[in-house]
Structures are given as structure tokens and as C-alpha cells.
Design a protein around this motif. Structure first.
Motif, PDB file in Angstrom:
ATOM      1  N   TRP A   1     -14.203   4.615   2.931  1.00  0.00           N
ATOM      2  CA  TRP A   1     -13.226   4.118   2.380  1.00  0.00           C
ATOM      3  C   TRP A   1     -13.824   3.218   1.176  1.00  0.00           C
ATOM      4  CZ3 TRP A   1     -13.301  -1.446   2.616  1.00  0.00           C
ATOM      5  CH2 TRP A   1     -12.032  -2.012   2.327  1.00  0.00           C
ATOM      6  N   GLN A   2     -13.217   3.349   0.151  1.00  0.00           N
ATOM      7  CA  GLN A   2     -13.390   2.422  -1.112  1.00  0.00           C
ATOM      8  C   GLN A   2     -12.220   1.954  -1.879  1.00  0.00           C
ATOM      9  OE1 GLN A   2     -16.738   5.611  -2.510  1.00  0.00           O
ATOM     10  NE2 GLN A   2     -17.111   3.436  -3.470  1.00  0.00           N
ATOM     11  N   VAL A   3     -12.337   0.911  -2.423  1.00  0.00           N
ATOM     12  CA  VAL A   3     -11.311   0.438  -3.432  1.00  0.00           C
ATOM     13  C   VAL A   3     -11.825   0.339  -4.655  1.00  0.00           C
ATOM     14  CG1 VAL A   3      -9.792  -1.487  -3.785  1.00  0.00           C
ATOM     15  CG2 VAL A   3     -10.284  -0.897  -1.556  1.00  0.00           C
TER      16      VAL A   3
ATOM     17  N   GLU B   1      -7.079   3.478  -3.592  1.00  0.00           N
ATOM     18  CA  GLU B   1      -8.018   3.321  -2.462  1.00  0.00           C
ATOM     19  C   GLU B   1      -8.319   4.636  -2.014  1.00  0.00           C
ATOM     20  OE1 GLU B   1      -7.153   1.381   1.948  1.00  0.00           O
ATOM     21  OE2 GLU B   1      -6.374   0.541   0.154  1.00  0.00           O
TER      22      GLU B   1
ATOM     23  N   HIS C   1      -1.668  -0.947  -3.800  1.00  0.00           N
ATOM     24  CA  HIS C   1      -2.880  -0.153  -3.679  1.00  0.00           C
ATOM     25  C   HIS C   1      -2.352   1.289  -3.535  1.00  0.00           C
ATOM     26  CE1 HIS C   1      -6.641  -2.693  -2.029  1.00  0.00           C
ATOM     27  NE2 HIS C   1      -5.792  -3.200  -2.864  1.00  0.00           N
TER      28      HIS C   1
ATOM     29  N   LYS D   1      -3.027   4.891  -2.349  1.00  0.00           N
ATOM     30  CA  LYS D   1      -3.985   5.571  -1.002  1.00  0.00           C
ATOM     31  C   LYS D   1      -4.293   6.957  -1.119  1.00  0.00           C
ATOM     32  CE  LYS D   1      -5.412   4.387   3.420  1.00  0.00           C
ATOM     33  NZ  LYS D   1      -4.863   3.253   4.793  1.00  0.00           N
TER      34      LYS D   1
ATOM     35  N   THR E   1       1.035  -1.120   0.120  1.00  0.00           N
ATOM     36  CA  THR E   1       0.145   0.076  -0.200  1.00  0.00           C
ATOM     37  C   THR E   1       0.864   1.333  -0.179  1.00  0.00           C
ATOM     38  OG1 THR E   1      -1.784  -0.977   1.324  1.00  0.00           O
ATOM     39  CG2 THR E   1      -1.740   1.312   1.175  1.00  0.00           C
TER      40      THR E   1
ATOM     41  N   HIS F   1     -17.261   5.742  -7.183  1.00  0.00           N
ATOM     42  CA  HIS F   1     -16.813   6.160  -5.869  1.00  0.00           C
ATOM     43  C   HIS F   1     -17.680   7.251  -5.228  1.00  0.00           C
ATOM     44  CE1 HIS F   1     -14.702   9.431  -3.458  1.00  0.00           C
ATOM     45  NE2 HIS F   1     -13.987   8.424  -3.078  1.00  0.00           N
TER      46      HIS F   1
END
Length: 362
Positions: free
Chosen positions: A224-226, A236, A161, A163, A114, A219
Motif C-alpha cells: 500500500w502506497q500513496v 494510491e 485518492h 486507487k 476515494t 513506488h
């Protein structure tokens, strides 16, 4: 047949030294001494986790920047030898400052990396407190080169990921200070699109423009979303919250609620101190120390951990640090957070894990 894992996740702090001083991170107010985890302690901790199947995920993440730990690649290699599911969180700075880290990390075949990009443009990068020799575009370029190298390496199965910090105001969260990075649906979608196009430039398996926009349109701000871009790459978003470090005179403390600290997660600080969760950045709730006891002894036999878990099992928040962390700055928000903690951990999370195996691990 192997026994079930003891915890969902163990946060292992290989170092609490960081080369960034981000304004959204409690690093600046952390009272602990700075240092790196002793190699013998790290080796023993990892071996114990593997032998006793103590955690589904081992995360090199709590405080500090793991890629400046002197033996970080030895540590990564050891997790592979022990067949541990390692997740590493980095600010991504060394991809420019130490360019060899790109090839070495790709070759390590770590399960997940991440990258805390957080501030996706030069204007917001200023709040990161980065080293003077690291300019915004150098930082962004280093991250881009790592992501693209990982995508191009067919032998790598590392999932990356990227972020983004979402500072959209949220009625449930209590940031320790106001700041503006990316806010609202339009701005976040714009940043996600720009970075997706940057990372996937010349990538032969990139989604079509229409497909990419469809994914990004999913989105929703303030949560919190991926967003999946590829089997090895996701964006993310994470809403701005505190680490329980809001001043006590500004918080209405929680008296009831639930937390999965010591039940599904625990943290190990660089000196071996075991804490209940990743938010106890200052070690204010020491449960024991790995230099004196095993992790199973600390979690299952010593009073600090047992007492904390017993309280949460009764929906009681007993420790003042937990009361402040789970509290809020207004009475309605405090009540919402306390009820919400029970609903999330006792209802929503178990349901999602049954419906989507692996939920919460991404």
C-alpha cells in the motif's frame, strides 16, 4: 476540553447494493439481503457519533456503492452539519451515469473521496462487472471530469485518492483468487504516469515532468502506497488480498495474533448490525444492533465485542471467522501473518503515528 475519540474509524454502510460485480470483491458471495439504510437509523447513528465523539473518521464504505444511496447528498450534508470527518469510497461510475453528481460532490466539500479505479485500462475493466451501458472510456472520462472539476474549484478542499489494484504476488497476502491487473514495478509506474498526466492535463499547478517521475519512482510493488500529486489529489496503490473469504479448507487458521477490530475500528451494516471491522462483509460476527442499543453500549458492555477485544489483547484469535481471515494457505505464511499482525498493530503503527501525525488517515 473534549474527550478523545473512541475509535479511529467507523465504516458506515449506507447501502450494500452495488452496480458493479468486481471479481476481486466478495459481493458475489455475500449472503445478506440487499438494501439501503433507513434514514432515521442513519441520522441517529451520525448524531450519536458526533455527540459522543465516537470516531476520528466516519467512512461511507463497507459493501455497496454509496453514490446510489437515494439520499446520499442529504447524508453528506448531515455529516457536515455535525462536523464529522467524512471519507467516502466510490467506484466512480455515477460520474458518467449521473453527471450532476460531479458538481454536487465537489460542492459538498467532503473531506476525502476515494475512487476505486482499480482497473486502469479497458482490458482489465472487464473484471468489474459494470452495467452494460457503461463503457470503459465513459467510466474513465467520468472520473477524469470529477477530479479535474475538484482541482479547478478553489472553494473545494476535498482530497481525492485514485486507487489502483496491485496484483503483484506478495508472500504475506492470501488473495481469494488469482487475477492479473497491474503487476510489477514497470507496469505500475507506467499506469501511474499515464493517469497522472491524464488527470493533471491543463492544470496550472501540476508538478514538472521531472518532479512527477521522481514521485512515481518512489513506488514499490506489492504494498500500500500513496503518491502525492497535489494537496487535493493523490494516487494510491493497494495490494490484492482477500476479505477473509478464502475457502476454509484452503486455509490454515490463525490461533494467535492481533487485530484492531472493536478497539480502533468498527462497521455498521445497513440494517444497523454492528460488526468489528470492514472485512466482516456478511455480518458473521454481529456485536449488536443500533436499533436496540447505542454503539457505546454495544462496544463497551456487550459480550461479543468485549470477548473479541479481550482475546486480541491476549494475542488470542478466538472467533473462527477471524481465524480464517488472519490465517493463510501455507503454514509458513500463516505464522508470518500472525506474527506480522502483532508487529504491525502493536509496534509499527504506533511508531508511525507518533512520527507522522495523521499517518493511516490518508
Amino acid at each position: 476540553m473534549p474527550t478523545a475519540y473512541r475509535l479511529e474509524r467507523i465504516h458506515l454502510e449506507v447501502t450494500n447494493v452495488c452496480n458493479f460485480k468486481c471479481e476481486f470483491c466478495p459481493d458475489a458471495i455475500m449472503q445478506r439481503s440487499r438494501g439501503h439504510m433507513d434514514w432515521d437509523l442513519l441520522s441517529r447513528a451520525l448524531a450519536q457519533m458526533a455527540e459522543q465523539r465516537l470516531a476520528k473518521i466516519v467512512a461511507f464504505h463497507l459493501m455497496g456503492e454509496p453514490l446510489i444511496y437515494p439520499r446520499i447528498f442529504d447524508a453528506i450534508a448531515l455529516t457536515r452539519q455535525l462536523n464529522l470527518n467524512l471519507h467516502l469510497t466510490t467506484n466512480g461510475s455515477t460520474f458518467h451515469l449521473k453527471p450532476d453528481h460531479i458538481a454536487r460532490l465537489v460542492a459538498s466539500v467532503i473531506p476525502k473521496v476515494t475512487i476505486s479505479l482499480q482497473t486502469p485500462d479497458p482490458d482489465t475493466f472487464i473484471i468489474r462487472g459494470a452495467p452494460p451501458q457503461l463503457k470503459p472510456e465513459q467510466y474513465f472520462d467520468g472520473i477524469t471530469r470529477f477530479v479535474q472539476a475538484n482541482l479547478a474549484d478553489s472553494s473545494s478542499r476535498t482530497r481525492v485518492h485514485l486507487k489502483f489494484l496491485d496484483t503483484t504476488p506478495h508472500p504475506f497476502l492470501v488473495p481469494h483468487k488469482a487475477m492479473h491487473v497491474v503487476e510489477g514495478k514497470a507496469q505500475m509506474r507506467q499506469e501511474l504516469t499515464a493517469w497522472a498526466n491524464r488527470l493533471l492535463a491543463d492544470y496550472p499547478h501540476r508538478p514538472s515532468a521531472a518532479d512527477l517521475q521522481q514521485r512515481i519512482r518512489q513506488h514499490r510493488p506489492g504494498r500500500w502506497q500513496v503518491i502525492e500529486l497535489d494537496s487535493k489529489l493523490a494516487l494510491e496503490t493497494f495490494p490484492l488480498d482477500s476479505w477473509g473469504n478464502v475457502e476454509s479448507d484452503q486455509v490454515i487458521p490463525a490461533s494467535f495474533g492481533y487485530c484492531n477490530g472493536t478497539t480502533d475500528q468498527a462497521g455498521i451494516l445497513y440494517d444497523g448490525t454492528v460488526v468489528p471491522c470492514c472485512k466482516d462483509y456478511d455480518g458473521q460476527i454481529p456485536l449488536g444492533n443500533l436499533n436496540h442499543h447505542s454503539l457505546t453500549e454495544i462496544l463497551d458492555q456487550q459480550q461479543p465485542a468485549c470477548g473479541l477485544r479481550e482475546g486480541f489483547d491476549r494475542f488470542q484469535v478466538r472467533h473462527p471467522v477471524c481465524q480464517r481471515c488472519m490465517g493463510a494457505d501455507t503454514r509458513p505464511k500463516a505464522a508470518l501473518r500472525q506474527v506480522g499482525s502483532i508487529a504491525y498493530f502493536k509496534a509499527y503503527s504506533p511508531i508511525m503515528k507518533r512520527l507522522q501525525p495523521g499517518w493511516g488517515e490518508v
